[in-house]
Design a protein around this motif. Structure first.
Motif, PDB file in Angstrom:
ATOM      1  N   PHE A 154      37.501  42.779  54.504  1.00 21.70           N
ATOM      2  CA  PHE A 154      38.860  43.231  54.808  1.00 21.70           C
ATOM      3  C   PHE A 154      39.177  44.566  54.133  1.00 21.70           C
ATOM      4  CE2 PHE A 154      43.439  43.147  53.749  1.00 21.70           C
ATOM      5  CZ  PHE A 154      43.961  43.129  55.021  1.00 21.70           C
ATOM      6  N   GLY A 161      31.454  39.249  56.671  1.00 19.81           N
ATOM      7  CA  GLY A 161      32.870  39.253  57.028  1.00 19.81           C
ATOM      8  C   GLY A 161      33.189  40.347  58.050  1.00 19.81           C
ATOM      9  N   ASP A 162      32.406  41.433  57.986  1.00 15.93           N
ATOM     10  CA  ASP A 162      32.570  42.525  58.966  1.00 15.93           C
ATOM     11  C   ASP A 162      32.423  42.002  60.390  1.00 15.93           C
ATOM     12  OD1 ASP A 162      33.341  44.889  57.945  1.00 15.93           O
ATOM     13  OD2 ASP A 162      31.357  45.827  57.888  1.00 15.93           O
ATOM     14  N   PHE A 165      35.650  39.996  61.236  1.00 17.16           N
ATOM     15  CA  PHE A 165      36.845  40.813  61.491  1.00 17.16           C
ATOM     16  C   PHE A 165      36.678  41.674  62.745  1.00 17.16           C
ATOM     17  CE2 PHE A 165      37.627  40.150  56.840  1.00 17.16           C
ATOM     18  CZ  PHE A 165      38.811  39.445  56.998  1.00 17.16           C
ATOM     19  N   GLN A 166      35.470  42.269  62.929  1.00 20.29           N
ATOM     20  CA  GLN A 166      35.233  43.073  64.132  1.00 20.29           C
ATOM     21  C   GLN A 166      35.278  42.191  65.373  1.00 20.29           C
ATOM     22  OE1 GLN A 166      31.482  44.977  63.425  1.00 20.29           O
ATOM     23  NE2 GLN A 166      32.294  46.300  61.805  1.00 20.29           N
ATOM     24  N   THR A 169      38.923  41.611  66.307  1.00 26.51           N
ATOM     25  CA  THR A 169      39.601  42.754  66.941  1.00 26.51           C
ATOM     26  C   THR A 169      38.988  43.111  68.280  1.00 26.51           C
ATOM     27  OG1 THR A 169      38.429  43.952  65.213  1.00 26.51           O
ATOM     28  CG2 THR A 169      40.812  44.079  65.159  1.00 26.51           C
TER      29      THR A 169
ATOM     30  N   LEU B  67      37.104  31.679  54.902  1.00 28.11           N
ATOM     31  CA  LEU B  67      37.299  32.505  56.097  1.00 28.11           C
ATOM     32  C   LEU B  67      36.446  31.998  57.261  1.00 28.11           C
ATOM     33  CD1 LEU B  67      38.629  35.022  57.352  1.00 28.11           C
ATOM     34  CD2 LEU B  67      36.670  36.353  56.572  1.00 28.11           C
ATOM     35  N   PHE B 158      44.642  35.887  60.219  1.00 23.40           N
ATOM     36  CA  PHE B 158      43.561  36.434  61.049  1.00 23.40           C
ATOM     37  C   PHE B 158      43.321  35.620  62.315  1.00 23.40           C
ATOM     38  CE2 PHE B 158      42.313  37.883  56.669  1.00 23.40           C
ATOM     39  CZ  PHE B 158      42.743  39.179  56.863  1.00 23.40           C
ATOM     40  N   SER B 169      48.014  41.934  55.657  1.00 31.28           N
ATOM     41  CA  SER B 169      47.281  42.475  56.791  1.00 31.28           C
ATOM     42  C   SER B 169      47.985  43.678  57.401  1.00 31.28           C
ATOM     43  CB  SER B 169      47.089  41.378  57.832  1.00 31.28           C
ATOM     44  OG  SER B 169      46.471  41.900  58.966  1.00 31.28           O
TER      45      SER B 169
END
Lengths: 208, 213
Positions: A154, A161-162, A165-166, A169, B67, B158, B169
């Motif tokens: 983040f 984690g990339d 998150f990618q 999105t 996560l 998220f 965020s």
């Protein structure tokens, strides 16, 4: 699954970054927690203080700790590493202290009687006997670090984690799942490997 | 610092909403985790083999990064409140279940024998003897679980679950340091408050039942 096959290089790079970040964090946190634990093991007041500070750090949610470091350190793997180390100190230091305190006073007396100096006694007698408990602490710490490092993406720390998150999105479900499953497997494998090491150390050094 | 105070003063509405979301999300997840783990623990303590399997499963669950647990079901459950609650419940379950099992197991067999000798039924033994004696350990598990859930709920943003993670965020997204830091401080405060409140409950109940924790 097709995402993983078509993007193997991206995946391998993310995994590599993750492992490197955790390895650096483990080395740094051991460099702090070992001396801290050794110094505070026989000083109850200092130990109480150490527990209070590291315990408070441990209670702060990972994302919040990362966010609080942004105004001070900005983005990237530096602040991520700092946050991961801050998280690791409670468990590591506590286990070093518990391990050292579990060494019987008779053993220490015997070592003193044999003319061992403080440092030699620590390195040759106390640390080996404390090892299983210290490894148990390392095991718990590594699992936590793998988890916190995932959130580290983040603030631009990279790693698995990339992918998560990618994937979110870019709306690529497979990418999210690959990142999540890989992070979980990494934690499970590390936990199991260190559990075996812990059992080995306990068998070699007598009872923890 | 004044920027921070200004942001807080002018954004009362969004702060109120995200705090509320965070509390509801955590509260529901903790309630479901309790409703699942407590009866499971009570039932499993009499079946050592099933308990061993459950402990193994729960230990693996405990190893999964927060996560990862939140997003792993994304393709199946989608985004929003429900998947967040499911993930947070799974995240909070291990600590309660493991401590319930350990607490119940640690109750002295002699005490149970004595109760049986006095003619208490198995049900009475469970509710009047075993559970009160195991309570300190169970409450410690609930406390750990509550802090874990409140902490992990920060990540619910998220997957569209809302909560205080939203301030962090969007604070980073907008490069709005005041919002970012406000969110982070509120989350940290909430986690510490949870720890203290559940610690007080643990202490109070243990004292009421006359057991040192």
């Amino acid at each position: 699954m097709t995402w993983l096959l078509e993007n193997w290089d991206t995946f391998a790079e993310a995994l590599r970054q993750h492992v490197v970040l955790v390895a650096q964090a483990l080395a740094l946190s051991l460099a702090i927690a070992l001396p801290l634990g050794i110094v505070s093991a026989r000083r109850p007041r200092l130990y109480t203080l150490v527990l209070a500070v590291t315990g408070a750090l441990y209670t702060i949610p990972a994302l919040a700790l990362f966010a609080l470091l942004i105004p001070v350190m900005g983005l990237g793997s530096g602040p991520a590493l700092t946050a991961i180390v801050m998280y690791s100190l409670l468990v590591l230091t506590r286990n070093v202290v518990v391990g050292l305190r579990s060494v019987s006073p008779d053993v220490l007396e015997a070592a003193d009687g044999m003319g061992y100096g403080r440092l030699r006694r620590l390195l040759a007698i106390e640390m080996p006997l404390a090892l299983p408990v210290v490894i148990a602490g390392i095991r718990l710490t590594v699992v936590t670090q793998i988890s916190v490092a995932t959130v580290g993406a983040f603030i631009g720390a990279g790693g698995l984690g990339d992918l998560i998150f990618q994937g979110i999105t870019q709306d690529i479900g497979d990418k999210v799942v690959v990142g999540a499953v890989a992070a979980s497997l990494l934690a499970i494998v590390a936990d199991e490997a260190l559990r075996l090491l812990e059992a080995r150390a306990a068998a070699l050094g007598g009872r923890p | 610092m004044s920027g921070l105070l200004h942001w807080v003063a002018t954004h009362g509405e969004i702060i109120g909403r995200t705090v509320r979301e965070h509390l509801v999300l955590s509260g529901v997840a903790l309630a479901v985790a309790l409703a699942l783990a407590l009866p499971m623990g009570v039932a499993l303590v009499r079946h050592p083999r099933a308990a061993a399997i459950a402990v193994g499963g729960v230990n693996t669950l405990r190893t999964i990064p927060s996560l990862a647990l939140l997003v792993i079901m994304l393709p199946v459950l989608g985004t929003g409140f429900l998947p967040s609650v499911v993930a947070l419940t799974l995240y909070g379950l291990p600590a309660i279940l493991l401590n319930t099992l350990v607490g119940l197991r640690e109750v002295d067999a002699d005490v149970i024998d004595a109760a049986r000798g006095q003619g208490l039924s198995e049900r009475q033994i469970t509710t009047d003897i075993t559970i009160p004696l195991a309570l300190p350990v169970i409450l410690a598990g609930i406390r750990t679980s509550a802090v874990q859930i409140v902490s992990a709920a920060t990540l619910a943003v998220f997957i569209g679950g809302g909560g205080l993670g939203e301030l962090i965020s969007s604070g980073l997204g907008l490069l709005d340091i005041a919002q970012l830091v406000t969110g982070a401080l509120l989350v940290a405060l909430l986690a510490v408050a949870t720890e203290l409140v559940f610690g007080a409950i643990q202490f109070g109940l243990a004292r009421r039942y006359g057991i040192a924790s």
